[in-house]
Write a protein that holds these residues in place. Structure first.
Motif, short mmCIF file in Angstrom:
data_model
loop_
_atom_site.label_atom_id
_atom_site.label_comp_id
_atom_site.label_asym_id
_atom_site.label_seq_id
_atom_site.Cartn_x
_atom_site.Cartn_y
_atom_site.Cartn_z
N ALA A 21 0.83 -1.22 0.00
CA ALA A 21 0.00 0.00 0.00
C ALA A 21 0.86 1.26 0.00
CB ALA A 21 -0.95 -0.01 1.18
N ASP A 22 1.99 1.21 0.68
CA ASP A 22 2.87 2.38 0.72
C ASP A 22 3.39 2.75 -0.67
OD1 ASP A 22 2.51 2.47 3.45
OD2 ASP A 22 4.35 1.38 3.89
N ASP A 23 3.53 1.76 -1.55
CA ASP A 23 3.99 2.02 -2.92
C ASP A 23 2.99 2.85 -3.70
OD1 ASP A 23 6.24 0.54 -2.37
OD2 ASP A 23 5.56 -1.25 -3.42
N PHE A 24 1.75 2.88 -3.26
CA PHE A 24 0.71 3.65 -3.94
C PHE A 24 0.60 5.07 -3.39
CE2 PHE A 24 -0.53 -0.79 -4.49
CZ PHE A 24 -0.69 -0.83 -5.87
N GLY A 25 1.52 5.43 -2.51
CA GLY A 25 1.54 6.78 -1.97
C GLY A 25 0.61 7.00 -0.80
N LEU A 26 0.10 5.93 -0.23
CA LEU A 26 -0.78 6.07 0.93
C LEU A 26 0.06 6.33 2.17
CD1 LEU A 26 -3.30 3.24 0.10
CD2 LEU A 26 -3.67 5.70 -0.07
N PRO A 27 -0.43 7.22 3.03
CA PRO A 27 0.39 7.65 4.17
C PRO A 27 0.49 6.60 5.27
CG PRO A 27 -1.77 8.64 4.27
CD PRO A 27 -1.70 7.91 2.97
N GLU A 28 1.54 6.71 6.02
CA GLU A 28 1.78 5.86 7.18
C GLU A 28 1.23 6.58 8.42
OE1 GLU A 28 5.66 4.88 9.92
OE2 GLU A 28 5.94 5.21 7.78
N HIS A 29 0.51 5.85 9.26
CA HIS A 29 0.02 6.46 10.50
C HIS A 29 1.17 6.67 11.47
CE1 HIS A 29 -4.44 5.71 10.00
NE2 HIS A 29 -4.35 6.93 10.47
N ARG A 30 1.22 7.88 12.03
CA ARG A 30 2.21 8.20 13.04
C ARG A 30 1.49 8.90 14.18
NH1 ARG A 30 5.92 11.42 9.09
NH2 ARG A 30 5.07 13.01 10.45
N SER A 31 2.05 8.81 15.36
CA SER A 31 1.40 9.40 16.53
C SER A 31 1.53 10.92 16.56
CB SER A 31 1.99 8.81 17.81
OG SER A 31 3.36 9.12 17.90
N ASP A 32 2.45 11.48 15.79
CA ASP A 32 2.70 12.92 15.86
C ASP A 32 2.06 13.73 14.73
OD1 ASP A 32 4.33 11.90 13.88
OD2 ASP A 32 6.04 13.15 14.40
N SER A 33 1.12 13.13 14.00
CA SER A 33 0.50 13.87 12.91
C SER A 33 -0.93 13.38 12.65
CB SER A 33 1.33 13.76 11.63
OG SER A 33 1.34 12.42 11.19
N VAL A 34 -1.70 14.24 12.01
CA VAL A 34 -3.04 13.90 11.56
C VAL A 34 -2.98 13.80 10.05
CG1 VAL A 34 -5.42 14.73 11.38
CG2 VAL A 34 -4.17 15.05 13.51
N ILE A 35 -3.53 12.74 9.51
CA ILE A 35 -3.47 12.51 8.07
C ILE A 35 -4.80 12.93 7.46
CG2 ILE A 35 -3.15 10.80 6.27
CD1 ILE A 35 -1.52 9.19 8.38
N ILE A 36 -4.72 13.87 6.52
CA ILE A 36 -5.90 14.44 5.87
C ILE A 36 -5.93 13.99 4.41
CG2 ILE A 36 -7.04 16.59 5.19
CD1 ILE A 36 -5.59 17.91 7.59
N GLY A 37 -7.11 13.59 3.95
CA GLY A 37 -7.27 13.19 2.56
C GLY A 37 -8.55 13.76 1.98
N SER A 38 -8.59 13.85 0.66
CA SER A 38 -9.77 14.31 -0.05
C SER A 38 -10.04 13.34 -1.19
CB SER A 38 -9.54 15.72 -0.60
OG SER A 38 -10.65 16.15 -1.33
N PHE A 39 -11.28 12.89 -1.26
CA PHE A 39 -11.64 11.89 -2.26
C PHE A 39 -12.91 12.29 -2.98
CE2 PHE A 39 -9.13 9.70 0.85
CZ PHE A 39 -8.32 8.86 0.11
N ASN A 40 -12.93 12.12 -4.28
CA ASN A 40 -14.15 12.22 -5.05
C ASN A 40 -14.55 10.78 -5.34
OD1 ASN A 40 -16.16 12.45 -6.97
ND2 ASN A 40 -15.22 14.21 -7.97
#
Length: 125
Positions: A21-40
């Motif tokens: 999944a990481d090869d597709f550019g999906l982010p890794e969850h980390r405790s020090d950040s919030v991961i924001i995405g936008s999808f149509n």
């Protein structure tokens, strides 16, 4: 009507996705950040408009994000509610009113929505 992937094709997609999944550019969850995405998510509406495998694929992708903006939610919210159920109790949602059509004129009658991870994002008034 669009054709659907076969079970064998979904198995291949799932195997590739699970292994890289990481090869597709999906982010890794980390405790020090919030991961924001936008999808149509094209014409997200009735549950029956998608296969169970595609719902699972959407869930597996969306759960990698803490705050998700979703565009093109149709007037029928059952698909968005189904995604929320698949994501589990850690997720909540907010949706806008219907836009894109005036009474008596054509339009898509779409909404904008947000899914969010309660453990990572706090709603305020």
């Amino acid at each position: 009507m669009a054709s659907h992937f076969s079970n064998a094709q979904w198995q291949k997609i799932d195997t590739l996705y699970d292994s890289s999944a990481d090869d597709f550019g999906l982010p890794e969850h980390r405790s020090d950040s919030v991961i924001i995405g936008s999808f149509n998510i094209r014409k997200l509406g009735a549950i029956a408009n998608r296969t169970p495998q595609s719902w699972e694929f959407l869930k597996n992708t969306l759960q990698r994000f803490d705050l998700i903006a979703v565009q093109e939610i149709m007037d029928d919210l059952s698909g968005l509610e189904h995604l929320l159920d698949l994501l589990g109790d850690d997720y909540g949602m907010v949706v806008s009113d219907v836009t894109g059509a005036k009474p008596g004129s054509p339009g898509n009658k779409e909404r904008l929505g947000y899914l969010f991870n309660w453990r990572r994002v706090k709603r305020t008034a």
